[in-house]
Design a protein around this motif. Structure first.
Motif, PDB file in Angstrom:
ATOM      1  N   GLY A  38       0.831  -1.200   0.000  1.00 23.61           N
ATOM      2  CA  GLY A  38       0.000   0.000   0.000  1.00 23.61           C
ATOM      3  C   GLY A  38       0.864   1.247   0.000  1.00 23.61           C
ATOM      4  N   TYR A  39       0.522   2.203  -0.866  1.00 22.60           N
ATOM      5  CA  TYR A  39       1.297   3.432  -0.956  1.00 22.60           C
ATOM      6  C   TYR A  39       0.415   4.601  -1.378  1.00 22.60           C
ATOM      7  CZ  TYR A  39       1.578   1.612  -5.773  1.00 22.60           C
ATOM      8  OH  TYR A  39       1.286   1.086  -7.006  1.00 22.60           O
ATOM      9  N   GLY A  98       4.181   7.764  -4.111  1.00 21.04           N
ATOM     10  CA  GLY A  98       5.051   6.588  -4.078  1.00 21.04           C
ATOM     11  C   GLY A  98       5.481   6.144  -2.700  1.00 21.04           C
ATOM     12  N   SER A  99       5.182   6.924  -1.681  1.00 23.46           N
ATOM     13  CA  SER A  99       5.576   6.592  -0.312  1.00 23.46           C
ATOM     14  C   SER A  99       4.755   5.398   0.200  1.00 23.46           C
ATOM     15  CB  SER A  99       5.351   7.816   0.571  1.00 23.46           C
ATOM     16  OG  SER A  99       5.627   7.513   1.915  1.00 23.46           O
ATOM     17  N   THR A 108      -3.864  -3.588  -9.452  1.00 21.53           N
ATOM     18  CA  THR A 108      -3.760  -2.407  -8.600  1.00 21.53           C
ATOM     19  C   THR A 108      -5.146  -1.851  -8.312  1.00 21.53           C
ATOM     20  OG1 THR A 108      -1.640  -1.898  -9.639  1.00 21.53           O
ATOM     21  CG2 THR A 108      -2.704  -0.117  -8.429  1.00 21.53           C
ATOM     22  N   LEU A 109      -5.352  -1.457  -7.059  1.00 24.39           N
ATOM     23  CA  LEU A 109      -6.566  -0.764  -6.644  1.00 24.39           C
ATOM     24  C   LEU A 109      -6.189   0.675  -6.324  1.00 24.39           C
ATOM     25  CD1 LEU A 109      -8.084  -3.418  -4.191  1.00 24.39           C
ATOM     26  CD2 LEU A 109      -8.589  -3.114  -6.624  1.00 24.39           C
ATOM     27  N   LEU A 110      -6.888   1.631  -6.910  1.00 22.11           N
ATOM     28  CA  LEU A 110      -6.686   3.055  -6.631  1.00 22.11           C
ATOM     29  C   LEU A 110      -7.943   3.520  -5.899  1.00 22.11           C
ATOM     30  CD1 LEU A 110      -5.669   2.509  -9.918  1.00 22.11           C
ATOM     31  CD2 LEU A 110      -4.382   4.483  -9.136  1.00 22.11           C
ATOM     32  N   ILE A 111      -7.807   3.737  -4.608  1.00 19.52           N
ATOM     33  CA  ILE A 111      -8.968   3.882  -3.733  1.00 19.52           C
ATOM     34  C   ILE A 111      -9.113   5.320  -3.228  1.00 19.52           C
ATOM     35  CG2 ILE A 111     -10.080   3.033  -1.643  1.00 19.52           C
ATOM     36  CD1 ILE A 111      -8.438   0.446  -1.972  1.00 19.52           C
ATOM     37  N   PHE A 138      -3.016   0.246  -3.857  1.00 20.44           N
ATOM     38  CA  PHE A 138      -2.562  -1.076  -3.422  1.00 20.44           C
ATOM     39  C   PHE A 138      -2.239  -1.939  -4.629  1.00 20.44           C
ATOM     40  CE2 PHE A 138      -5.134   0.310   0.157  1.00 20.44           C
ATOM     41  CZ  PHE A 138      -4.370  -0.066   1.248  1.00 20.44           C
ATOM     42  N   ASP A 139      -1.022  -2.451  -4.675  1.00 22.09           N
ATOM     43  CA  ASP A 139      -0.675  -3.512  -5.608  1.00 22.09           C
ATOM     44  C   ASP A 139      -1.059  -4.789  -4.886  1.00 22.09           C
ATOM     45  OD1 ASP A 139       0.399  -1.705  -7.435  1.00 22.09           O
ATOM     46  OD2 ASP A 139       2.423  -1.888  -6.609  1.00 22.09           O
TER      47      ASP A 139
END
Length: 149
Positions: A75-76, A80-81, A116-119, A141-142
């Motif tokens: 999770g980032y 990118g952090s 990948t989920l972009l939430i 999240f990858d």
């Protein structure tokens, strides 16, 4: 006189709203679409506002929103952090015990699938955040769906 008083009271409530009550839906959507464009992703958007990328759909069982699954993930934030990462063997949990973005997003994959989920924050921790995750934050999240248990 009642109408004047009601107008004054309503304007007081409106003027006292804070950033804690900010609606991040539009801001998050723009942040996600910018991230998708910058990273040349082929993402789909669901009706809830969740974006997802399927790298490998998988070939095994497909979970539903009440399934228990084992998932390896990272999770980032959009910068990118990394804020959290599972061990390679993954972690098991019921999809009713996680953020709504995971409950919905994991069901787009079958066992062995990855993506990948972009939430957006309304499907994660909302305006208040949690721990090191600030309120109103987009989470990425990858994921690798190891098994549907």
């Amino acid at each position: 006189m009642k109408y004047i008083m009601l107008t004054l009271v309503l304007s007081l409530f409106v003027s006292c709203s804070s950033d804690d009550e900010k609606d991040y839906v539009t801001l998050n959507d723009q942040e996600i679409t910018d991230y998708i464009a910058q990273n040349n992703l082929d993402a789909k958007k669901s009706t809830t506002g969740l974006y997802y990328v399927i790298d490998n759909e998988g070939a095994g069982a497909q979970p539903n929103s009440t399934s228990t699954v084992t998932v390896a993930y990272k999770g980032y934030f959009t910068n990118g952090s990394v804020f959290e990462e599972s061990p390679a063997e993954g972690v098991s949990f019921n999809l009713q015990q996680v953020i709504p973005g995971w409950t919905e997003g994991i069901t787009y994959f079958k066992e062995g699938g990855s993506g990948t989920l972009l939430i957006p924050s309304h499907l994660a921790y909302g305006n208040s955040g949690k721990g090191s995750i600030p309120g109103g934050t987009v989470l990425i999240f990858d994921i690798n769906l190891i098994s549907v248990n």
